[in-house]
Design a protein around this motif. Structure first.
Motif, PDB file in Angstrom:
ATOM      1  N   UNK A  24     -87.342  22.190 -26.561  1.00 25.23           N
ATOM      2  CA  UNK A  24     -87.623  21.205 -27.609  1.00 25.23           C
ATOM      3  C   UNK A  24     -86.482  21.117 -28.617  1.00 25.23           C
ATOM      4  N   UNK A  25     -85.866  22.235 -28.938  1.00 24.47           N
ATOM      5  CA  UNK A  25     -84.739  22.212 -29.876  1.00 24.47           C
ATOM      6  C   UNK A  25     -83.598  21.372 -29.317  1.00 24.47           C
ATOM      7  N   UNK A  26     -83.311  21.534 -28.029  1.00 21.57           N
ATOM      8  CA  UNK A  26     -82.243  20.727 -27.436  1.00 21.57           C
ATOM      9  C   UNK A  26     -82.633  19.255 -27.346  1.00 21.57           C
ATOM     10  N   UNK A  27     -83.894  18.964 -27.050  1.00 21.53           N
ATOM     11  CA  UNK A  27     -84.337  17.569 -26.996  1.00 21.53           C
ATOM     12  C   UNK A  27     -84.264  16.929 -28.378  1.00 21.53           C
ATOM     13  N   UNK A  28     -84.709  17.636 -29.395  1.00 24.24           N
ATOM     14  CA  UNK A  28     -84.623  17.106 -30.757  1.00 24.24           C
ATOM     15  C   UNK A  28     -83.164  16.944 -31.183  1.00 24.24           C
ATOM     16  N   UNK A  29     -82.312  17.884 -30.795  1.00 22.15           N
ATOM     17  CA  UNK A  29     -80.881  17.742 -31.074  1.00 22.15           C
ATOM     18  C   UNK A  29     -80.320  16.487 -30.444  1.00 22.15           C
ATOM     19  N   UNK A  82     -81.977  13.805 -29.780  1.00 23.97           N
ATOM     20  CA  UNK A  82     -82.498  12.668 -30.549  1.00 23.97           C
ATOM     21  C   UNK A  82     -81.702  12.442 -31.826  1.00 23.97           C
ATOM     22  N   UNK A  83     -81.070  13.514 -32.328  1.00 16.74           N
ATOM     23  CA  UNK A  83     -80.219  13.406 -33.509  1.00 16.74           C
ATOM     24  C   UNK A  83     -78.770  13.089 -33.126  1.00 16.74           C
ATOM     25  N   UNK A  84     -78.528  12.871 -31.835  1.00 15.40           N
ATOM     26  CA  UNK A  84     -77.204  12.460 -31.379  1.00 15.40           C
ATOM     27  C   UNK A  84     -76.301  13.584 -30.912  1.00 15.40           C
ATOM     28  N   UNK A  85     -76.834  14.789 -30.737  1.00  9.59           N
ATOM     29  CA  UNK A  85     -76.007  15.924 -30.325  1.00  9.59           C
ATOM     30  C   UNK A  85     -76.342  16.330 -28.890  1.00  9.59           C
ATOM     31  N   UNK A  86     -75.323  16.589 -28.107  1.00 12.95           N
ATOM     32  CA  UNK A  86     -75.519  17.062 -26.738  1.00 12.95           C
ATOM     33  C   UNK A  86     -75.827  18.560 -26.754  1.00 12.95           C
ATOM     34  N   UNK A  87     -76.206  19.065 -25.586  1.00 10.43           N
ATOM     35  CA  UNK A  87     -76.431  20.508 -25.403  1.00 10.43           C
ATOM     36  C   UNK A  87     -75.192  21.274 -25.861  1.00 10.43           C
ATOM     37  N   UNK A  88     -74.014  20.814 -25.440  1.00 11.36           N
ATOM     38  CA  UNK A  88     -72.755  21.480 -25.781  1.00 11.36           C
ATOM     39  C   UNK A  88     -72.494  21.430 -27.293  1.00 11.36           C
ATOM     40  N   UNK A  89     -72.782  20.280 -27.907  1.00 16.70           N
ATOM     41  CA  UNK A  89     -72.580  20.165 -29.355  1.00 16.70           C
ATOM     42  C   UNK A  89     -73.531  21.091 -30.120  1.00 16.70           C
ATOM     43  N   UNK A 120     -74.744  23.909 -29.052  1.00 18.68           N
ATOM     44  CA  UNK A 120     -74.230  25.273 -28.897  1.00 18.68           C
ATOM     45  C   UNK A 120     -72.983  25.497 -29.733  1.00 18.68           C
ATOM     46  N   UNK A 121     -72.148  24.468 -29.859  1.00 26.07           N
ATOM     47  CA  UNK A 121     -70.946  24.587 -30.694  1.00 26.07           C
ATOM     48  C   UNK A 121     -71.329  24.755 -32.164  1.00 26.07           C
ATOM     49  N   UNK A 122     -72.307  23.987 -32.629  1.00 31.07           N
ATOM     50  CA  UNK A 122     -72.792  24.115 -34.008  1.00 31.07           C
ATOM     51  C   UNK A 122     -73.351  25.517 -34.227  1.00 31.07           C
ATOM     52  N   UNK A 123     -74.136  25.996 -33.262  1.00 30.98           N
ATOM     53  CA  UNK A 123     -74.700  27.345 -33.343  1.00 30.98           C
ATOM     54  C   UNK A 123     -73.588  28.386 -33.421  1.00 30.98           C
ATOM     55  N   UNK A 124     -72.546  28.223 -32.592  1.00 32.03           N
ATOM     56  CA  UNK A 124     -71.447  29.193 -32.556  1.00 32.03           C
ATOM     57  C   UNK A 124     -70.672  29.201 -33.872  1.00 32.03           C
TER      58      UNK A 124
END
Length: 107
Positions: free
Chosen positions: A67-72, A74-81, A83-87
Motif C-alpha cells: 500500500x505504501x508503494x501504491x500510495x507513493x 498515486x503521489x507521482x513516485x515510482x518504486x525506485x523513487x 526507495x531513493x527518498x527512503x535512502x
C-alpha cells in the motif's frame, strides 16, 4: 451474500470466482482509489497491531509495504523513487534500529 465494501488486491475477485462464488466489484475512479487505499492502509496497520509476532505479522507488513508503494505511485513516485527518498532520509536521519525513544528536549 457478505458485503465487504473495501479495497482488495487485484487478483482477489478472480480467486473468489475460482471457488465458484459470484463477486460484484466496482472500478474506482482516481479520487476514490486514493481514499480507499488510505483507508486500507489504516486497516492493515490495525491488523498488524493485532497480529501475533509470527508469520502473520510479516504478511501484514507486506500488505502495508504494498500500500505504501501504491500510495507513493498515486503521489507521482515510482518504486525506485520511493526507495531513493527512503535512502536519503536514512542517510540524513538514520533508521530505527537503535530503538531510541526521545522523551524531551531541554532548552
Amino acid at each position: 451474500m457478505v458485503k465487504h465494501n473495501k479495497l482488495v488486491r487485484d487478483r482477489v475477485p478472480e480467486l473468489i470466482q475460482a471457488e465458484g462464488k459470484q463477486v460484484i466489484v466496482k472500478h474506482l475512479n482516481q479520487a476514490e482509489h486514493f481514499e480507499q487505499a488510505r483507508l486500507k492502509l489504516y486497516e492493515e496497520l490495525k491488523e498488524y497491531e493485532d497480529a501475533n509476532i509470527d508469520e502473520e505479522c510479516l504478511e501484514e507488513l507486506a500488505d502495508i509495504l504494498e500500500l505504501a508503494y501504491e500510495l507513493g505511485k498515486m503521489h507521482g513516485a515510482s518504486f525506485e523513487e520511493m526507495n531513493a527518498i527512503r535512502a536519503v532520509k536514512r542517510e540524513r536521519k538514520g533508521g530505527f534500529e537503535k530503538g531510541l525513544f526521545l522523551e524531551e528536549v531541554l532548552e
